[in-house]
Design a protein around this motif. Structure first.
Motif, PDB file in Angstrom:
ATOM      1  N   LYS A   9       0.761  -1.235   0.081  1.00  0.00           N
ATOM      2  CA  LYS A   9      -0.124   0.113   0.032  1.00  0.00           C
ATOM      3  C   LYS A   9       1.036   1.161   0.145  1.00  0.00           C
ATOM      4  N   SER A  15      -4.701   0.772  -2.945  1.00  0.00           N
ATOM      5  CA  SER A  15      -5.612   0.327  -1.682  1.00  0.00           C
ATOM      6  C   SER A  15      -5.345  -0.966  -1.358  1.00  0.00           C
ATOM      7  N   GLU A  18      -6.754  -3.488  -3.620  1.00  0.00           N
ATOM      8  CA  GLU A  18      -5.704  -3.768  -4.528  1.00  0.00           C
ATOM      9  C   GLU A  18      -4.437  -4.548  -4.185  1.00  0.00           C
TER      10      GLU A  18
END
Length: 63
Positions: A9, A15, A18
């Protein structure tokens, strides 16, 4: 120490969702080994690789 998902991150500016997807798809290597555990603890000597890009954990100021 920092968890792999948190590290991604920060480094990739993505995010949590993701990061989770990238890890679960087997696209992340830690020290040359595919890593699929989001909570894998990283230390300063670890090298994380994503799509050919390598990131040494100690090169990033982590909180």
């Amino acid at each position: 120490m920092i968890e792999l998902q948190q590290f991604l991150k920060i480094v990739l500016n993505i995010s949590g969702g993701e990061a989770k997807h990238i890890i679960q798809e087997g696209l992340v290597m830690v020290n040359g080994q595919v890593e699929t555990r989001r909570s894998k603890k990283l230390s300063g000597d670890d090298v994380v690789e994503i799509e050919g890009q390598k990131y040494k954990v100690s090169d990033f100021p982590l909180k």
